[in-house]
Design a protein around this motif. Structure first.
Motif, PDB file in Angstrom:
ATOM      1  N   LEU A 139      13.039  16.131  60.556  1.00 24.51           N
ATOM      2  CA  LEU A 139      14.263  16.700  59.993  1.00 24.51           C
ATOM      3  C   LEU A 139      15.496  16.216  60.748  1.00 24.51           C
ATOM      4  N   SER A 140      15.427  16.253  62.074  1.00 24.69           N
ATOM      5  CA  SER A 140      16.568  15.871  62.898  1.00 24.69           C
ATOM      6  C   SER A 140      16.921  14.399  62.706  1.00 24.69           C
ATOM      7  N   ILE A 141      15.917  13.533  62.746  1.00 23.43           N
ATOM      8  CA  ILE A 141      16.163  12.099  62.592  1.00 23.43           C
ATOM      9  C   ILE A 141      16.663  11.793  61.182  1.00 23.43           C
ATOM     10  N   PHE A 142      16.092  12.476  60.186  1.00 25.28           N
ATOM     11  CA  PHE A 142      16.502  12.234  58.812  1.00 25.28           C
ATOM     12  C   PHE A 142      17.946  12.685  58.579  1.00 25.28           C
ATOM     13  N   ARG A 143      18.336  13.804  59.169  1.00 20.49           N
ATOM     14  CA  ARG A 143      19.726  14.254  59.048  1.00 20.49           C
ATOM     15  C   ARG A 143      20.669  13.224  59.666  1.00 20.49           C
ATOM     16  N   ASP A 144      20.306  12.668  60.829  1.00 18.90           N
ATOM     17  CA  ASP A 144      21.137  11.638  61.459  1.00 18.90           C
ATOM     18  C   ASP A 144      21.227  10.404  60.561  1.00 18.90           C
ATOM     19  N   TYR A 145      20.104  10.041  59.959  1.00 19.86           N
ATOM     20  CA  TYR A 145      20.081   8.891  59.062  1.00 19.86           C
ATOM     21  C   TYR A 145      20.998   9.133  57.860  1.00 19.86           C
ATOM     22  N   LEU A 146      20.892  10.305  57.233  1.00 23.78           N
ATOM     23  CA  LEU A 146      21.740  10.619  56.088  1.00 23.78           C
ATOM     24  C   LEU A 146      23.213  10.638  56.471  1.00 23.78           C
ATOM     25  N   SER A 147      23.500  11.121  57.657  1.00 24.36           N
ATOM     26  CA  SER A 147      24.885  11.165  58.119  1.00 24.36           C
ATOM     27  C   SER A 147      25.451   9.755  58.259  1.00 24.36           C
ATOM     28  N   ALA A 148      24.649   8.850  58.817  1.00 25.12           N
ATOM     29  CA  ALA A 148      25.093   7.462  58.972  1.00 25.12           C
ATOM     30  C   ALA A 148      25.193   6.758  57.631  1.00 25.12           C
ATOM     31  N   LEU A 149      24.309   7.108  56.713  1.00 22.70           N
ATOM     32  CA  LEU A 149      24.254   6.437  55.425  1.00 22.70           C
ATOM     33  C   LEU A 149      25.354   6.897  54.490  1.00 22.70           C
ATOM     34  N   SER A 165       7.811  15.517  54.033  1.00 20.57           N
ATOM     35  CA  SER A 165       7.350  14.137  54.215  1.00 20.57           C
ATOM     36  C   SER A 165       7.490  13.335  52.929  1.00 20.57           C
ATOM     37  N   HIS A 166       7.228  13.967  51.784  1.00 20.11           N
ATOM     38  CA  HIS A 166       7.375  13.259  50.517  1.00 20.11           C
ATOM     39  C   HIS A 166       8.848  13.035  50.182  1.00 20.11           C
ATOM     40  N   LEU A 167       9.699  14.015  50.457  1.00 22.24           N
ATOM     41  CA  LEU A 167      11.122  13.880  50.162  1.00 22.24           C
ATOM     42  C   LEU A 167      11.752  12.781  51.016  1.00 22.24           C
ATOM     43  N   VAL A 168      11.408  12.742  52.289  1.00 22.14           N
ATOM     44  CA  VAL A 168      11.941  11.707  53.179  1.00 22.14           C
ATOM     45  C   VAL A 168      11.499  10.328  52.697  1.00 22.14           C
ATOM     46  N   LEU A 182       3.821   4.785  52.847  1.00 30.95           N
ATOM     47  CA  LEU A 182       3.982   6.225  53.039  1.00 30.95           C
ATOM     48  C   LEU A 182       3.194   7.004  51.993  1.00 30.95           C
ATOM     49  N   LEU A 183       3.188   6.528  50.752  1.00 31.09           N
ATOM     50  CA  LEU A 183       2.403   7.201  49.711  1.00 31.09           C
ATOM     51  C   LEU A 183       0.916   7.161  50.050  1.00 31.09           C
ATOM     52  N   ALA A 184       0.453   6.049  50.597  1.00 30.33           N
ATOM     53  CA  ALA A 184      -0.967   5.865  50.869  1.00 30.33           C
ATOM     54  C   ALA A 184      -1.423   6.526  52.164  1.00 30.33           C
ATOM     55  N   ALA A 185      -0.502   7.071  52.946  1.00 27.20           N
ATOM     56  CA  ALA A 185      -0.902   7.730  54.198  1.00 27.20           C
ATOM     57  C   ALA A 185      -1.926   8.827  53.903  1.00 27.20           C
ATOM     58  N   THR A 189       0.511  14.370  58.656  1.00 28.01           N
ATOM     59  CA  THR A 189       0.786  13.978  60.036  1.00 28.01           C
ATOM     60  C   THR A 189       0.968  12.476  60.149  1.00 28.01           C
ATOM     61  N   THR A 190       0.063  11.715  59.538  1.00 27.92           N
ATOM     62  CA  THR A 190       0.166  10.255  59.582  1.00 27.92           C
ATOM     63  C   THR A 190       1.458   9.790  58.932  1.00 27.92           C
ATOM     64  N   ARG A 191       1.812  10.396  57.788  1.00 25.37           N
ATOM     65  CA  ARG A 191       3.044  10.002  57.091  1.00 25.37           C
ATOM     66  C   ARG A 191       4.266  10.305  57.961  1.00 25.37           C
ATOM     67  N   MET A 192       4.276  11.443  58.612  1.00 23.44           N
ATOM     68  CA  MET A 192       5.440  11.806  59.423  1.00 23.44           C
ATOM     69  C   MET A 192       5.577  10.902  60.648  1.00 23.44           C
ATOM     70  N   ARG A 193       4.469  10.540  61.253  1.00 24.91           N
ATOM     71  CA  ARG A 193       4.541   9.606  62.379  1.00 24.91           C
ATOM     72  C   ARG A 193       5.166   8.286  61.939  1.00 24.91           C
ATOM     73  N   LEU A 194       4.739   7.799  60.772  1.00 25.96           N
ATOM     74  CA  LEU A 194       5.282   6.551  60.256  1.00 25.96           C
ATOM     75  C   LEU A 194       6.752   6.710  59.892  1.00 25.96           C
ATOM     76  N   GLU A 195       7.120   7.862  59.345  1.00 28.84           N
ATOM     77  CA  GLU A 195       8.519   8.099  58.988  1.00 28.84           C
ATOM     78  C   GLU A 195       9.407   8.119  60.215  1.00 28.84           C
ATOM     79  N   ILE A 196       8.934   8.660  61.291  1.00 29.73           N
ATOM     80  CA  ILE A 196       9.735   8.675  62.533  1.00 29.73           C
ATOM     81  C   ILE A 196      10.051   7.244  62.956  1.00 29.73           C
TER      82      ILE A 196
END
Length: 226
Positions: A139-149, A165-168, A182-185, A189-196
């Motif tokens: 959530l924290s990293i995604f908020r920073d990403y959205l702020s920059a974007l 995880s699906h929304l991100v 990400l869909l195939a994770a 947990t695996t998807r979130m690690r990859l998203e980070i």
């Protein structure tokens, strides 16, 4: 016998719980929508969305063209038909919602003009304790990403790890290959690690170039949750 599912190959990836609006103009898929509409009440009106690995979304206008072969990814997402608007020219505007994931096990022999696949369901287990721990970090990293974007954060984000995880995955400006991974994770947990990892990479790119890493016309707000 394995389930059969009509396929709608697209140049994008659909995730469970996310909304997919489509304009249906090819006759073969107009036929699919008409067949779904005609199903008896209570019958699931659904089709499979699968990302194209190589090939074209739309058949070339020249019937003699040999550029008709598609190479598809093997993991897709069922789309449930929710809204249909038919236009006087026969085209449709539809809204579908991502449901469960599936894996293509083979292409079925079928007289339909659209592809039909044998599939097996690709379930995702409930989020575990590690996913709960990773969710605030994502959530924290995604908020920073959205702020920059976009120049400002989006405060309306879900807390549920699987939904998040699906929304991100669907909302980050990624290649089809990244989204497909990400869909195939196999689990949240695996998807979130990859998203980070991906969000750190994309945020670093934004900071370095101080520009959106894709054409502005391709940007969109996060898809609506079901």
């Amino acid at each position: 016998m394995s389930p059969r599912l009509p396929l709608f190959p697209l140049g994008t990836v659909l995730f469970p719980g996310l909304v997919l609006p489509l304009h249906i103009f090819e006759e073969r898929y107009r036929q699919l929508i008409r067949q779904l509409i005609d199903l008896p009440d209570g019958t699931p009106r659904e089709f499979g969305v699968v990302a194209i690995d190589q090939g074209l979304e739309v058949l070339p206008p020249n019937p003699g063209s040999d550029v008709t072969e598609l190479s598809l990814h093997d993991i897709g997402c069922v789309a449930q038909l929710r809204q249909v608007t038919e236009h006087p020219d026969g085209h449709f505007d539809i809204v579908a919602v991502g449901d469960r994931r599936f894996k293509i096990t083979g292409i079925a022999a079928d007289d339909a003009p659209y592809p039909v696949a044998h599939v097996e369901w690709y379930p995702e287990p409930d989020a575990d304790a590690e996913a709960d721990e990773l969710a605030p970090q994502v959530l924290s990293i995604f908020r920073d990403y959205l702020s920059a974007l976009r120049g400002g954060p989006d405060d309306q984000l879900p807390d549920d790890p699987k939904v998040l995880s699906h929304l991100v995955a669907a909302s980050t400006a990624l290649t089809v290959a990244d989204r497909q991974a990400l869909l195939a994770a196999p689990d949240t947990t695996t998807r979130m690690r990859l998203e980070i990892k991906i969000l750190h990479r994309e945020s670093a790119l934004l900071r370095q170039v101080r520009a959106v890493p894709m054409p502005p016309s391709e940007l969109h707000k996060p898809p609506s949750l079901n």
